[in-house]
Design an enzyme around this catalytic site. Structure first.
Site, PDB file in Angstrom:
ATOM      1  N   ARG A 112      43.833  -3.621 -16.671  1.00 13.32           N
ATOM      2  CA  ARG A 112      43.678  -4.420 -15.409  1.00 13.32           C
ATOM      3  C   ARG A 112      42.397  -5.531 -15.873  1.00 13.32           C
ATOM      4  NH1 ARG A 112      39.486  -3.305 -10.726  1.00 13.32           N
ATOM      5  NH2 ARG A 112      40.178  -5.299  -9.176  1.00 13.32           N
ATOM      6  N   ASN A 152      41.234   0.436 -16.329  1.00 11.52           N
ATOM      7  CA  ASN A 152      40.783  -0.046 -15.167  1.00 11.52           C
ATOM      8  C   ASN A 152      39.427  -0.184 -15.225  1.00 11.52           C
ATOM      9  OD1 ASN A 152      40.245  -1.426 -12.703  1.00 11.52           O
ATOM     10  ND2 ASN A 152      41.943  -0.222 -11.695  1.00 11.52           N
ATOM     11  N   HIS A 167      43.314  -8.494  -5.732  1.00 15.42           N
ATOM     12  CA  HIS A 167      44.006  -7.095  -5.288  1.00 15.42           C
ATOM     13  C   HIS A 167      45.640  -7.244  -5.600  1.00 15.42           C
ATOM     14  CE1 HIS A 167      40.477  -5.866  -2.538  1.00 15.42           C
ATOM     15  NE2 HIS A 167      39.955  -5.353  -3.701  1.00 15.42           N
ATOM     16  N   GLU A 194      47.387   1.523  -8.377  1.00 19.08           N
ATOM     17  CA  GLU A 194      47.414   0.383  -9.166  1.00 19.08           C
ATOM     18  C   GLU A 194      47.524   0.666 -10.495  1.00 19.08           C
ATOM     19  OE1 GLU A 194      44.033  -2.521  -7.849  1.00 19.08           O
ATOM     20  OE2 GLU A 194      43.492  -0.669  -7.235  1.00 19.08           O
ATOM     21  N   ARG A 218      30.186  -6.983   1.522  1.00 19.95           N
ATOM     22  CA  ARG A 218      30.363  -8.674   1.386  1.00 19.95           C
ATOM     23  C   ARG A 218      30.765  -8.997   2.823  1.00 19.95           C
ATOM     24  NH1 ARG A 218      34.818  -7.915  -2.967  1.00 19.95           N
ATOM     25  NH2 ARG A 218      33.871  -7.302  -4.743  1.00 19.95           N
TER      26      ARG A 218
END
Length: 398
Positions: free
Chosen positions: A94, A7, A183, A385, A242
């Site tokens: 990923r 990842n 996500h 994940e 963000r």
């Protein structure tokens, strides 16, 4: 079967080695600050229910060098978990952006690599690095199957009325402008855990992923039907740095009246806004400390953060025509009980009732923190994940 999961971020590589189908993590690690002074590797080996941690501080110039160091840690020394690169049967990668081309785990070949390259412009900070790690892994684990698992894949079930923007069709057809969502690997993993916990496949779930990046997804019968991140990962919830949703008129105004360039606006909205811009830090722990010191801006940042999540819960309750469960996951979702309480406050109209004692008692495993009389289950589920990527790789190869 040994499956290595990679990842990669812009300056980091997270990895785990799994024995499948035993669902057993053999080791995990993090290569951090790649290409930056202060590079280090933190490598953990799990054996006989004991964890051994190895830390290495040395300058790592690029992702290729980082992966070579990871291979050495996996195969050399007293804590080796494989004897040779050929012991790794598959490497799961990923990849952040798969566009409309990929709706599931995909064996990597030249055509797939070409599609990933074409999407560089849609994920300039991630896809090029993901691609580089694929190339290095092909050279390092020459006999292994290379598999791509895309962040966007889970959201390919979103219907067109949810993924299209209200602009002329030409922009969709010629420039691929639409909602993609991100996500997805995390939302898929935790929603499947929730469905199993609920004991019903015909479920209506809202999954809330709160880390430095934040997103919320409406999931019906195990499929994503709407999500807060859109064409890129900027829209939707308030995040660490963000802004989340903002009126486009603000951008036009700053360009016309304040002379902002596109680069300045991108930096403002992606790196200087969110919790950092309002409250003074992108780290929720720092925000909490500032609040304890009486900082009103930090308090406002938390209020904005929770309020935006509540708005989306209401919106997605309408889209789903009801809710069976909401899920909190990722760094903030799993570890900040006050955020969970603030989000769930005054949602009784929707049947969401939080049990304060259960909320405080959460211990890093799937936990129901709703009151006994709550019509909607409130679940905290640790995301994984890397395991989800390993699982998709195993299923693909079998």
């Amino acid at each position: 079967m040994n499956i290595l999961v990679i990842n990669s971020g812009s300056s980091s590589i997270k990895y785990q080695l799994f024995k499948m189908p035993l669902q057993q993590a053999v080791c995990s690690g993090l290569v951090e600050r790649i290409g930056i002074e202060g590079s280090f590797i933190k490598h953990s080996v799990f054996k006989n229910q004991e964890k051994t941690v190895i830390e290495i501080e040395a300058f790592i110039s690029n992702h290729g060098e980082g992966l070579k160091q990871v291979l050495a840690l996996l195969s050399e020394g007293e804590h080796a978990v494989i004897s040779k690169p050929e012991d790794v049967v598959a490497v799961g990668h990923r990849v952040v952006h798969g566009g409309e081309h990929f709706a599931g785990a995909t064996l990597i070949n030249d055509e797939v690599k070409q599609q990933i390259r074409k999407l560089f412009s849609l994920a300039p900070l991630h896809n090029p690095v993901n691609y580089k790690c694929i190339e290095v892994a092909e050279q390092t684990f020459t006999s292994a199957k290379q598999v791509a698992v895309f962040d966007t894949a889970f959201h390919q079930t979103i219907p067109r009325q949810a993924f299209r923007y209200a602009i002329p069709e030409w922009y969709y057809k010629e420039h691929s402008i639409r909602v993609y969502g991100f996500h997805g690997t995390s939302h898929k993993y935790v929603s499947e855990q929730a469905i199993h916990s609920l004991g019903k496949a015909d479920s209506k779930i809202i999954s809330i992923h709160l880390g430095n990046g934040c997103s919320i997804t409406a999931i019906k019968n195990g499929q994503s039907i709407d999500t807060s991140m859109g064409f890129g990962p900027l829209s939707g919830l308030v995040m660490g740095t963000r802004s989340g949703d903002i009126d486009p008129s603000v951008i036009f105004h700053l360009m016309e009246h304040a002379g902002y360039t596109l680069e300045q606006l991108s930096t403002l909205l992606n790196k200087q806004s969110g919790l950092l811009g309002v409250g003074g830090s992108s780290d929720m722990r720092d925000i909490r400390k500032l609040i304890s010191e009486g900082n009103e801006n930090a308090k406002l940042a938390i209020e904005l953060y929770a309020y935006r999540i509540k708005k989306f819960i209401g919106s997605y309750a309408a889209v789903l025509n009801g809710i069976d469960a909401i899920i909190f996951t990722a760094g903030v979702g799993e570890n900040d009980l006050e955020i969970r309480a603030a989000v769930c406050k005054e949602l009784s109209y929707l049947g969401i009732e939080l049990d304060e004692a259960k909320n405080k008692g959460y211990k890093q495993e799937l936990t129901d923190i709703s009151r006994a009389d709550s019509k909607v289950k409130i679940l905290v589920i640790p995301t994984n994940e890397e395991y989800e990527i390993a699982s998709q790789c195993f299923n693909l190869l079998n």
